[in-house]
Design an enzyme around this catalytic site. Structure first.
Site, mmCIF file in Angstrom:
data_model
loop_
_atom_site.group_PDB
_atom_site.id
_atom_site.type_symbol
_atom_site.label_atom_id
_atom_site.label_comp_id
_atom_site.label_asym_id
_atom_site.label_seq_id
_atom_site.Cartn_x
_atom_site.Cartn_y
_atom_site.Cartn_z
ATOM 1 N N CYS A 19 15.907 -1.515 -33.985
ATOM 2 C CA CYS A 19 16.697 -2.468 -34.758
ATOM 3 C C CYS A 19 17.522 -1.780 -35.843
ATOM 4 O O CYS A 19 17.147 -0.720 -36.337
ATOM 5 C CB CYS A 19 15.775 -3.462 -35.427
ATOM 6 S SG CYS A 19 14.644 -4.256 -34.289
ATOM 7 N N ARG B 132 21.013 3.483 -31.583
ATOM 8 C CA ARG B 132 19.563 3.406 -31.763
ATOM 9 C C ARG B 132 18.878 2.622 -30.640
ATOM 10 O O ARG B 132 17.667 2.682 -30.506
ATOM 11 C CB ARG B 132 19.253 2.741 -33.109
ATOM 12 C CG ARG B 132 19.721 3.575 -34.287
ATOM 13 C CD ARG B 132 19.694 2.764 -35.554
ATOM 14 N NE ARG B 132 18.354 2.322 -35.884
ATOM 15 C CZ ARG B 132 17.509 2.992 -36.656
ATOM 16 N NH1 ARG B 132 17.869 4.130 -37.175
ATOM 17 N NH2 ARG B 132 16.314 2.520 -36.912
ATOM 18 N N ASN C 105 13.550 -5.250 -39.566
ATOM 19 C CA ASN C 105 13.138 -4.192 -38.635
ATOM 20 C C ASN C 105 11.646 -3.961 -38.830
ATOM 21 O O ASN C 105 11.173 -4.008 -39.957
ATOM 22 C CB ASN C 105 13.833 -2.860 -38.958
ATOM 23 C CG ASN C 105 15.319 -2.900 -38.728
ATOM 24 O OD1 ASN C 105 15.851 -3.889 -38.220
ATOM 25 N ND2 ASN C 105 15.996 -1.838 -39.109
ATOM 26 N N GLY C 106 10.947 -3.658 -37.746
ATOM 27 C CA GLY C 106 9.518 -3.377 -37.875
ATOM 28 C C GLY C 106 8.687 -4.464 -37.217
ATOM 29 O O GLY C 106 9.205 -5.254 -36.416
ATOM 30 N N GLU D 201 10.341 17.967 -19.883
ATOM 31 C CA GLU D 201 11.536 17.472 -20.576
ATOM 32 C C GLU D 201 12.638 17.178 -19.553
ATOM 33 O O GLU D 201 13.353 16.179 -19.671
ATOM 34 C CB GLU D 201 11.970 18.507 -21.626
ATOM 35 C CG GLU D 201 13.233 18.178 -22.395
ATOM 36 C CD GLU D 201 13.202 16.874 -23.154
ATOM 37 O OE1 GLU D 201 12.131 16.274 -23.314
ATOM 38 O OE2 GLU D 201 14.277 16.429 -23.569
ATOM 39 N N GLU E 79 14.834 8.834 -17.876
ATOM 40 C CA GLU E 79 15.289 7.903 -18.903
ATOM 41 C C GLU E 79 16.753 7.506 -18.748
ATOM 42 O O GLU E 79 17.107 6.387 -19.072
ATOM 43 C CB GLU E 79 14.954 8.371 -20.331
ATOM 44 C CG GLU E 79 15.588 9.629 -20.813
ATOM 45 C CD GLU E 79 15.102 10.068 -22.209
ATOM 46 O OE1 GLU E 79 14.493 9.276 -22.930
ATOM 47 O OE2 GLU E 79 15.358 11.230 -22.560
ATOM 48 N N HIS F 54 -3.045 20.281 -5.847
ATOM 49 C CA HIS F 54 -4.133 19.364 -6.187
ATOM 50 C C HIS F 54 -3.686 17.907 -6.121
ATOM 51 O O HIS F 54 -4.303 17.043 -6.741
ATOM 52 C CB HIS F 54 -4.691 19.703 -7.568
ATOM 53 C CG HIS F 54 -5.291 21.071 -7.645
ATOM 54 N ND1 HIS F 54 -6.423 21.425 -6.943
ATOM 55 C CD2 HIS F 54 -4.895 22.185 -8.290
ATOM 56 C CE1 HIS F 54 -6.710 22.700 -7.171
ATOM 57 N NE2 HIS F 54 -5.784 23.187 -7.989
ATOM 58 N N LYS G 7 16.512 4.874 -29.812
ATOM 59 C CA LYS G 7 16.666 6.232 -30.326
ATOM 60 C C LYS G 7 15.577 6.555 -31.343
ATOM 61 O O LYS G 7 14.986 7.616 -31.316
ATOM 62 C CB LYS G 7 18.043 6.354 -30.983
ATOM 63 C CG LYS G 7 18.347 7.728 -31.559
ATOM 64 C CD LYS G 7 18.629 8.700 -30.450
ATOM 65 C CE LYS G 7 18.765 10.117 -30.919
ATOM 66 N NZ LYS G 7 18.524 11.061 -29.822
#
Ligand code: G6P
Length: 607
Positions: free
Chosen positions: A2, A27, A98-99, A481, A488, A504, A602
């Protein structure tokens, strides 16, 4: 995640509120909204989707005003929808948040019992009602917010306006960032400096528990105890241009190509006469490095992968035991901390909720010291850490981290070598390591020339649904990575395995539809890795190998991409670059939203 923008001015400001939201788009979010105080009270516009949808609504309605708040929402409680988008309104009050409010269910029941009706599924709406209730009971907007935050458990950055106090924006911060921007005859609030860069370069960073009031006439800040507080004014060195796309099609591509400069900037002033300057880690660094008996690295996402690479370096070069762990796991277990253990967090944003919570937990444990590798000065993680080594990647806008990762690796290599030196690493290995770092910008520039070759290679992945990445040693986290980047942004399911684990289990998946990408520069495990690759070829697997020029000869693969030989420390950094380019080109060719992949954010400021 947010984003918040709030403005109090003497001129129409809707364009600035919306431009602020656009600057925060990177973000990650799924809906956007704006509320303005007009002659008729509060007017708001909300749209599911992108800021451009909000722009269209604003153009249709012509809504504008001199004082308002705006928000981009990344759904946590309740689906992405117009009804759940912020700002929320309760009577005369409008509010963005936000949060996460952890006790929202209990507060909702309490407010419902008093007759408050809820129009959304969000946790935020309770905050709007609480402020409204406090204001109706006779408090001014600022006092109403101060009263409200006492009832909240969880993390928040809040901005609110009220039709009873036109011209005032109030904000509060606890566990999520909020800054005040200082203008000429107008003042601002935002969750991130980027939202305000076209308007001001002067900021005050609110501290945990602060509540602020912003009006045309000035700014008032009160601390957690309600006492008036002064916060230092800081000048941002970011320019609005730093976040512009320029000639590039996507921020991710721009940021990939910025790596030679970002890495050179991260090295600048940190090495002199072939030696790493110990004081770059902090004033007491020399003693702390000498006293360090173990290192606990804690991070999330890409930053965690950087930590995994550093674990190899720290143990190999310094002979110091090191663990690297995901912050969301660390914070909920009971870590055993031996004497002399250094706690090291890695974070691009410096605001990741789990990493920050782990850092706060570490404060209560007997760690030798807390150190951070971070890209954002003034971020919460920087402010909570005794030792800091800043990466100097500049603003990273693409959700998929690229230059932040490679500069983190550079910072961690500096740290590993400095620690190793304090533990008696011999001259030859130490000087060789430092030289490898000094040559990195040139080597990265060379690898970037492979762009066209990798673009063509990417065509072979367009129709694939799965991919396997293999590596050994420091190249295992590089493979992780690489897999993370591919999944993504291109939405191709990708997994990374330590190549020795292949037989394995994952070998069962290998066939002509499962491309296998091996990151195999010339380190001491190369022969072992070559045997693993034979296992893939023997099962009809299609193998793509990224190797350095010294081992490329005779490698049996569908395609071999040759990288410059750069040495054991530089190699994982160098090998990362073609994997970034690969996932970028696969994503572009599949037509996905490269810079803002679906469902991702982000800066993850919620748990
Ligand atoms: C999000 C971002 C990742 C990042 C991770 C940790 O998931 O999309 O790119 O690696 O958060 O963020 P941090 O800012 O702490 O490095």
């Amino acid at each position: 995640m947010c984003g918040i923008v709030g403005i109090s001015a003497n001129r129409p400001i809707v364009q600035h509120l919306i431009a602020g939201l656009a600057a925060l788009e990177y973000r990650g979010y799924d809906s956007a909204g704006v509320a303005l105080l007009t002659g008729d009270g509060i007017s708001r516009l909300r749209a599911k989707g992108k800021v451009r949808d909000l722009v269209a609504l604003q153009a249709e309605t012509g809504l504008d005003g001199h004082c308002g708040i705006a928000h981009t929402r990344w759904a946590t409680h309740g689906v992405p929808s117009e009804g759940n988008a912020h700002p929320h309104v309760s009577g005369q009050v409008s509010l963005v948040h936000n949060g996460i409010i952890e006790n929202h269910a209990a507060l909702r029941r309490e407010l419902q019992a008093e007759g408050y009706e809820f129009s959304s599924q969000t946790d935020t709406e309770v905050v709007a009602h609480l402020v409204e209730r406090a204001q109706r009971q006779g408090l001014g907007l600022l006092a109403a917010l101060q009263d409200t935050v006492k009832r909240l458990h969880g993390a928040y950055a809040i901005a609110a306006v009220s039709a009873r106090e036109p011209g005032t924006v109030v904000g509060a911060r606890y566990g999520a960032p909020l800054i005040v921007g200082l203008g000429e005859g107008e003042q601002y609030l935002a969750s991130d400096v980027h939202a305000l860069l076209p308007l001001t370069k002067r900021f005050m960073y609110l501290e945990e528990g602060d509540v602020a009031e912003v009006t045309v006439g000035g700014i008032r800040i009160f601390d957690l105890d309600g006492a008036p507080a002064e916060r230092e004014v800081k000048e941002s060195h970011f320019s609005a241009d730093a976040v512009e796309l320029g000639e590039y099609a996507h921020y991710m591509l721009k940021e990939i190509h910025e790596q030679p400069v970002a890495v050179a900037d991260t090295l600048e002033g940190r090495i002199a006469g072939g030696k790493i300057l110990t004081q770059i880690f902090g004033v007491d660094a020399e003693r702390l490095l000498a006293d360090t008996q173990a290192v606990h690295i804690i991070a999330c996402g890409t930053s965690y992968h950087a930590g995994l690479v550093a674990r190899y370096w720290i143990e190999q070069l310094a002979g110091v035991p090191c663990t690297a762990e995901i912050a969301s796991e660390y914070r909920y277990r009971d870590p055993v901390v031996r004497e002399g253990t250094l706690f090291l967090t890695i974070s691009q944003s410096g605001e990741t909720a789990d990493t920050l919570a782990a850092l706060k937990l570490a404060k209560e444990r007997p760690y030798l010291a807390r150190m951070a590798v971070c890209n954002v000065p003034e971020s919460s993680i920087v402010r909570e850490s005794a030792l800091v080594l800043m990466t100097r990647a500049g603003p990273e806008i693409g959700v998929a981290s690229t230059k932040a990762f490679t500069t983190q690796l550079v910072a961690l290599a500096l740290f590993s070598l400095a620690l190793a030196r304090a533990k008696g690493l011999d001259d030859e290995r130490y000087s060789d390591g430092v030289r490898q770092l000094e040559r990195l910008p040139g080597h990265i520039a060379e690898v970037l020339k492979l762009d066209e070759e990798i673009k063509e290679l990417a065509e072979q992945f367009i129709g694939k649904h799965h991919a396997l990445f293999l590596g050994r040693g420091t190249h295992w986290p590089v493979a992780m990575e690489g897999a993370l980047k591919l999944k993504e942004i291109s939405y191709i399911h990708a997994e990374a395995y330590a190549a020795g684990e292949l037989k394995h289990g994952p070998l069962a998946l290998v066939d002509e539809d499962m491309p296998v990408i091996a990151v195999a520069p010339n380190d001491r495990l190369i022969d072992k890795l070559k045997s693993n690759l034979e296992e893939v070829r023997a099962r009809g697997g299609v193998l793509y190998a990224f190797v350095d020029e010294t081992v490329a000869h005779g490698l049996d693969a569908a395609r071999v991409v040759i990288l410059p030989a750069s040495g054991e420390i530089a190699a994982p950094i160098i090998s990362t670059i073609p994997l970034q380019l690969l996932s970028y080109h696969v994503a572009v060719q599949r037509g996905t939203d490269v810079d803002q992949p679906r469902n991702l954010a982000k800066s993850v400021t919620v748990e």
